[in-house]
Write a protein that holds these residues in place. Structure first.
Motif, PDB file in Angstrom:
ATOM      1  N   LYS A  67     -75.891 -40.823  98.775  1.00 39.63           N
ATOM      2  CA  LYS A  67     -76.666 -40.305  97.651  1.00 39.63           C
ATOM      3  C   LYS A  67     -75.931 -40.659  96.365  1.00 39.63           C
ATOM      4  CE  LYS A  67     -78.166 -36.094  97.756  1.00 39.63           C
ATOM      5  NZ  LYS A  67     -78.157 -34.620  97.891  1.00 39.63           N
ATOM      6  N   SER A  68     -76.474 -40.221  95.259  1.00 35.33           N
ATOM      7  CA  SER A  68     -75.803 -40.449  93.981  1.00 35.33           C
ATOM      8  C   SER A  68     -74.535 -39.605  93.894  1.00 35.33           C
ATOM      9  CB  SER A  68     -76.742 -40.106  92.822  1.00 35.33           C
ATOM     10  OG  SER A  68     -77.181 -38.770  92.930  1.00 35.33           O
ATOM     11  N   HIS A  69     -73.644 -40.003  93.002  1.00 40.81           N
ATOM     12  CA  HIS A  69     -72.377 -39.292  92.755  1.00 40.81           C
ATOM     13  C   HIS A  69     -71.488 -39.264  93.996  1.00 40.81           C
ATOM     14  CE1 HIS A  69     -74.237 -38.154  89.023  1.00 40.81           C
ATOM     15  NE2 HIS A  69     -75.173 -37.460  89.624  1.00 40.81           N
ATOM     16  N   GLY A  70     -71.634 -40.245  94.882  1.00 39.57           N
ATOM     17  CA  GLY A  70     -70.753 -40.361  96.029  1.00 39.57           C
ATOM     18  C   GLY A  70     -71.027 -39.401  97.168  1.00 39.57           C
ATOM     19  N   LYS A  71     -72.083 -38.599  97.081  1.00 42.45           N
ATOM     20  CA  LYS A  71     -72.404 -37.653  98.140  1.00 42.45           C
ATOM     21  C   LYS A  71     -73.222 -38.344  99.233  1.00 42.45           C
ATOM     22  CE  LYS A  71     -72.480 -33.655  95.011  1.00 42.45           C
ATOM     23  NZ  LYS A  71     -73.296 -32.519  94.502  1.00 42.45           N
ATOM     24  N   THR A  72     -73.378 -37.655 100.357  1.00 40.46           N
ATOM     25  CA  THR A  72     -74.165 -38.198 101.464  1.00 40.46           C
ATOM     26  C   THR A  72     -75.201 -37.181 101.929  1.00 40.46           C
ATOM     27  OG1 THR A  72     -72.554 -37.414 103.120  1.00 40.46           O
ATOM     28  CG2 THR A  72     -72.283 -39.667 102.289  1.00 40.46           C
ATOM     29  N   ARG A  73     -76.258 -37.690 102.561  1.00 40.30           N
ATOM     30  CA  ARG A  73     -77.278 -36.835 103.154  1.00 40.30           C
ATOM     31  C   ARG A  73     -77.357 -37.157 104.640  1.00 40.30           C
ATOM     32  NH1 ARG A  73     -81.593 -38.078 100.216  1.00 40.30           N
ATOM     33  NH2 ARG A  73     -81.730 -36.146  99.030  1.00 40.30           N
ATOM     34  N   LEU A  74     -77.396 -36.113 105.463  1.00 36.29           N
ATOM     35  CA  LEU A  74     -77.454 -36.321 106.904  1.00 36.29           C
ATOM     36  C   LEU A  74     -78.901 -36.547 107.326  1.00 36.29           C
ATOM     37  CD1 LEU A  74     -75.837 -36.399 109.548  1.00 36.29           C
ATOM     38  CD2 LEU A  74     -76.303 -33.955 109.815  1.00 36.29           C
ATOM     39  N   LEU A  75     -79.148 -37.718 107.873  1.00 33.40           N
ATOM     40  CA  LEU A  75     -80.478 -38.078 108.350  1.00 33.40           C
ATOM     41  C   LEU A  75     -80.505 -37.929 109.864  1.00 33.40           C
ATOM     42  CD1 LEU A  75     -83.117 -39.288 107.074  1.00 33.40           C
ATOM     43  CD2 LEU A  75     -82.321 -41.495 107.905  1.00 33.40           C
ATOM     44  N   GLY A  76     -81.514 -37.232 110.384  1.00 30.16           N
ATOM     45  CA  GLY A  76     -81.651 -37.045 111.834  1.00 30.16           C
ATOM     46  C   GLY A  76     -82.711 -37.978 112.395  1.00 30.16           C
ATOM     47  N   ILE A  77     -82.333 -38.840 113.331  1.00 23.02           N
ATOM     48  CA  ILE A  77     -83.251 -39.836 113.881  1.00 23.02           C
ATOM     49  C   ILE A  77     -83.549 -39.496 115.342  1.00 23.02           C
ATOM     50  CG2 ILE A  77     -83.637 -42.292 114.310  1.00 23.02           C
ATOM     51  CD1 ILE A  77     -81.568 -42.873 112.147  1.00 23.02           C
ATOM     52  N   PRO A  78     -84.736 -38.963 115.641  1.00 21.63           N
ATOM     53  CA  PRO A  78     -85.101 -38.718 117.048  1.00 21.63           C
ATOM     54  C   PRO A  78     -85.343 -40.041 117.772  1.00 21.63           C
ATOM     55  CG  PRO A  78     -86.502 -37.468 115.510  1.00 21.63           C
ATOM     56  CD  PRO A  78     -85.772 -38.495 114.717  1.00 21.63           C
ATOM     57  N   THR A  79     -85.405 -39.990 119.085  1.00 25.75           N
ATOM     58  CA  THR A  79     -85.744 -41.181 119.860  1.00 25.75           C
ATOM     59  C   THR A  79     -87.188 -41.571 119.558  1.00 25.75           C
ATOM     60  OG1 THR A  79     -86.509 -39.885 121.748  1.00 25.75           O
ATOM     61  CG2 THR A  79     -84.171 -40.491 121.703  1.00 25.75           C
ATOM     62  N   VAL A  80     -87.544 -42.825 119.856  1.00 26.04           N
ATOM     63  CA  VAL A  80     -88.896 -43.291 119.523  1.00 26.04           C
ATOM     64  C   VAL A  80     -89.957 -42.536 120.331  1.00 26.04           C
ATOM     65  CG1 VAL A  80     -88.249 -45.561 118.681  1.00 26.04           C
ATOM     66  CG2 VAL A  80     -88.599 -45.238 121.129  1.00 26.04           C
ATOM     67  N   VAL A  81     -89.618 -42.114 121.561  1.00 29.36           N
ATOM     68  CA  VAL A  81     -90.575 -41.346 122.366  1.00 29.36           C
ATOM     69  C   VAL A  81     -90.823 -39.987 121.718  1.00 29.36           C
ATOM     70  CG1 VAL A  81     -91.022 -40.288 124.613  1.00 29.36           C
ATOM     71  CG2 VAL A  81     -89.935 -42.537 124.495  1.00 29.36           C
ATOM     72  N   ASP A  82     -89.740 -39.344 121.278  1.00 30.04           N
ATOM     73  CA  ASP A  82     -89.891 -38.054 120.598  1.00 30.04           C
ATOM     74  C   ASP A  82     -90.642 -38.212 119.271  1.00 30.04           C
ATOM     75  OD1 ASP A  82     -88.800 -36.218 122.381  1.00 30.04           O
ATOM     76  OD2 ASP A  82     -86.755 -36.701 121.794  1.00 30.04           O
ATOM     77  N   ARG A  83     -90.393 -39.322 118.579  1.00 27.09           N
ATOM     78  CA  ARG A  83     -91.117 -39.553 117.322  1.00 27.09           C
ATOM     79  C   ARG A  83     -92.616 -39.702 117.589  1.00 27.09           C
ATOM     80  NH1 ARG A  83     -86.765 -43.161 115.621  1.00 27.09           N
ATOM     81  NH2 ARG A  83     -88.120 -44.990 115.490  1.00 27.09           N
ATOM     82  N   LEU A  84     -92.957 -40.402 118.657  1.00 24.04           N
ATOM     83  CA  LEU A  84     -94.365 -40.560 119.027  1.00 24.04           C
ATOM     84  C   LEU A  84     -95.007 -39.203 119.317  1.00 24.04           C
ATOM     85  CD1 LEU A  84     -96.831 -42.330 120.062  1.00 24.04           C
ATOM     86  CD2 LEU A  84     -95.780 -42.106 122.311  1.00 24.04           C
ATOM     87  N   LEU A  85     -94.347 -38.381 120.127  1.00 30.69           N
ATOM     88  CA  LEU A  85     -94.908 -37.092 120.513  1.00 30.69           C
ATOM     89  C   LEU A  85     -94.964 -36.138 119.313  1.00 30.69           C
ATOM     90  CD1 LEU A  85     -93.219 -36.601 123.997  1.00 30.69           C
ATOM     91  CD2 LEU A  85     -95.506 -37.475 123.490  1.00 30.69           C
ATOM     92  N   GLN A  86     -93.951 -36.191 118.451  1.00 30.02           N
ATOM     93  CA  GLN A  86     -93.980 -35.351 117.243  1.00 30.02           C
ATOM     94  C   GLN A  86     -95.133 -35.756 116.332  1.00 30.02           C
ATOM     95  OE1 GLN A  86     -90.268 -34.808 115.145  1.00 30.02           O
ATOM     96  NE2 GLN A  86     -89.088 -34.776 117.030  1.00 30.02           N
ATOM     97  N   GLN A  87     -95.368 -37.067 116.221  1.00 25.37           N
ATOM     98  CA  GLN A  87     -96.493 -37.538 115.418  1.00 25.37           C
ATOM     99  C   GLN A  87     -97.809 -37.057 115.997  1.00 25.37           C
ATOM    100  OE1 GLN A  87     -96.300 -39.316 112.514  1.00 25.37           O
ATOM    101  NE2 GLN A  87     -98.535 -39.186 112.354  1.00 25.37           N
ATOM    102  N   ALA A  88     -97.925 -37.110 117.326  1.00 26.37           N
ATOM    103  CA  ALA A  88     -99.160 -36.661 117.991  1.00 26.37           C
ATOM    104  C   ALA A  88     -99.379 -35.163 117.782  1.00 26.37           C
ATOM    105  CB  ALA A  88     -99.094 -36.994 119.481  1.00 26.37           C
ATOM    106  N   VAL A  89     -98.317 -34.376 117.913  1.00 23.35           N
ATOM    107  CA  VAL A  89     -98.421 -32.927 117.694  1.00 23.35           C
ATOM    108  C   VAL A  89     -98.737 -32.638 116.228  1.00 23.35           C
ATOM    109  CG1 VAL A  89     -97.117 -30.760 117.666  1.00 23.35           C
ATOM    110  CG2 VAL A  89     -96.944 -32.288 119.626  1.00 23.35           C
TER     111      VAL A  89
END
Length: 438
Positions: A67-89
């Motif tokens: 991020k700006s000012h040298g900070k970071t943001r934690l991004l959570g990446i589910p598996t593609v199967v979980d992403r598919l099911l989350q999108q469907a839900v």
């Protein structure tokens, strides 16, 4: 509801969306391109597990993004199967909540966008509501209370299997630096379900603001309230702070929150300045905030850095990608003057890259002759003791690598791109320019 989730049409729509979004692989290493073949072989077993309530999501891969000012943001990446099911839900659940959401919530909703939010804020300011309560939620996606969120979901979603599945996704552990970490609150940024769940959570805030008859704009967790006086703004700010703390258990970032005047206020990358047009006193126009300008300049600087191993055509292609996206987003602002200055700086950066690419004096001499310089000047210019950046701004390159020659190689100025856009709500009237390579 689970039958609506596993409906073939809903699943295919979810697959198309996941495929369109692309994204990185999760903890299992499966890519989006491998998803279709996996579903072909395992579709029935996945559907059976969903209907029986035995489906178990995999862990989330945690990635720290800068991020700006040298900070970071934690991004959570589910598996593609979980992403598919989350999108469907999410597609099914959204149908239950969409009509319940308030009109002035613009984030992650159908037919709603950031431009509408910015224009609504400008409308409020221009009608005299110029004391603005600007509240920044501290790490909103990391602080969402699961119990409160599930209670809100239960109002519209009575399916136990669907609620249990959402709860499993909320509680899925996150893998950070090879270690699994439990999660008892928060929504993973990067999950297809998170934008909808954040809107469900903050819709309670919208309803509280509506109940009080306040003028506000909200885009995801970024919201502001527009008041007639500083006294009203201070009173409203204190009351909303207590509501967020006691009802939704969401902390506020006190350093970034406060009461602003329009000239000190930014919203979604836009700023506001008074207009000096005759008969328009008290009105404000849109500009690009300093932070957004700096972000653009840093991206352009990275692409045109002389040490970056890249051909000229590759630089032009990447520049066009950045220009298109940035200018399409900021097409509502009045920025012609700054774009003109930035174009001159960018052309000199490109000339510097070309000069650096020519390397040796003899090669520089031959290329200058090809560009129309007489032999005596080409010899003396190729042996100049000036630094590369000074040469890029001198007649050595400005009279040889001209704007017309850069255009023939595919370059197009930021100002030209900007003039292709029409500031209205909808898609820009923009035709992709044809690149001519000589």
């Amino acid at each position: 509801m689970i039958e609506q989730v596993v409906n073939p049409q809903n699943m295919m729509r979810a697959y198309s969306q996941v495929k369109r979004n692309k994204g990185s692989a999760g903890v299992d290493g499966m890519t989006v391109d491998e998803l279709y073949s996996y579903l072909t072989n395992n579709r029935e077993s996945i559907e059976t597990a969903l209907r029986n309530g035995t489906y178990l999501p995999q862990a989330i891969r945690g990635v720290a993004i800068p991020k700006s000012h040298g900070k970071t943001r934690l991004l959570g990446i589910p598996t593609v199967v979980d992403r598919l099911l989350q999108q469907a839900v999410g597609q099914v659940v959204a149908n239950r909540f969409e009509l319940r959401f308030e009109d002035y919530s613009y984030g992650f909703r159908y037919n709603k966008n950031a431009h509408q939010a910015v224009l609504k804020a400008q409308e409020y300011i221009n009608t005299g509501l110029q004391d603005i309560v600007d509240i920044d939620l501290k790490s909103f996606f990391d602080e969402v209370d699961h119990c409160i969120l599930l209670q809100l979901l239960y109002r519209k979603v009575k399916c136990r299997l669907t609620l249990r599945l959402i709860r499993k996704w909320l509680r899925a552990p996150i893998l950070i630096d090879g270690k699994l970490t439990k999660r008892r609150k928060g929504l993973p940024q990067g999950s297809p379900l998170s934008p909808l769940l954040s809107n469900i959570m903050l819709d309670e805030l919208d309803k509280e603001l509506e109940r009080r008859g306040l003028k506000y704009v909200r885009y995801a967790d970024d919201f502001s309230i527009y008041c007639k006086s500083q006294y009203q703004a201070r009173k409203v700010g204190n009351e909303i702070y207590l509501f967020l703390r006691d009802k939704l258990k969401l902390p506020i970032n006190r350093e970034k929150s406060g009461i602003r005047r329009p000239v000190n206020f930014t919203l979604l990358g836009y700023g506001f300045v008074p207009t000096y047009v005759k008969g328009e006193r008290g009105k404000y126009q849109l500009i690009v905030a300093d932070k957004s300008w700096n972000s653009l300049k840093q991206k352009l600087k990275t692409i045109t850095r002389k040490t970056t191993p890249m051909t000229f055509d590759e630089r032009i292609y990447k520049l066009k990608e950045v220009q298109r996206g940035w200018l399409q987003y900021f097409r509502l602002a009045s920025i012609q003057g700054k774009l003109t200055a930035l174009d001159g700086w960018l052309r000199n950066r490109l000339r510097y890259c070309i000069w650096k690419q020519w390397k040796k004096p003899e090669r520089r001499r031959k290329n200058l002759i090809r560009l129309g310089v007489n032999q005596d000047d080409a010899y003396s210019w190729s042996r100049t003791r000036k630094g590369g950046w000074a040469v890029a701004q001198s007649p050595i390159l400005t009279t040889t690598i001209t704007l017309d020659r850069l255009r023939k190689r595919g370059y197009e100025s930021l100002l030209t791109y900007y003039q292709h856009f029409t500031p209205y709500l909808g898609e820009p009237l923009y035709t992709r320019p044809v690149r001519t390579v000589v």
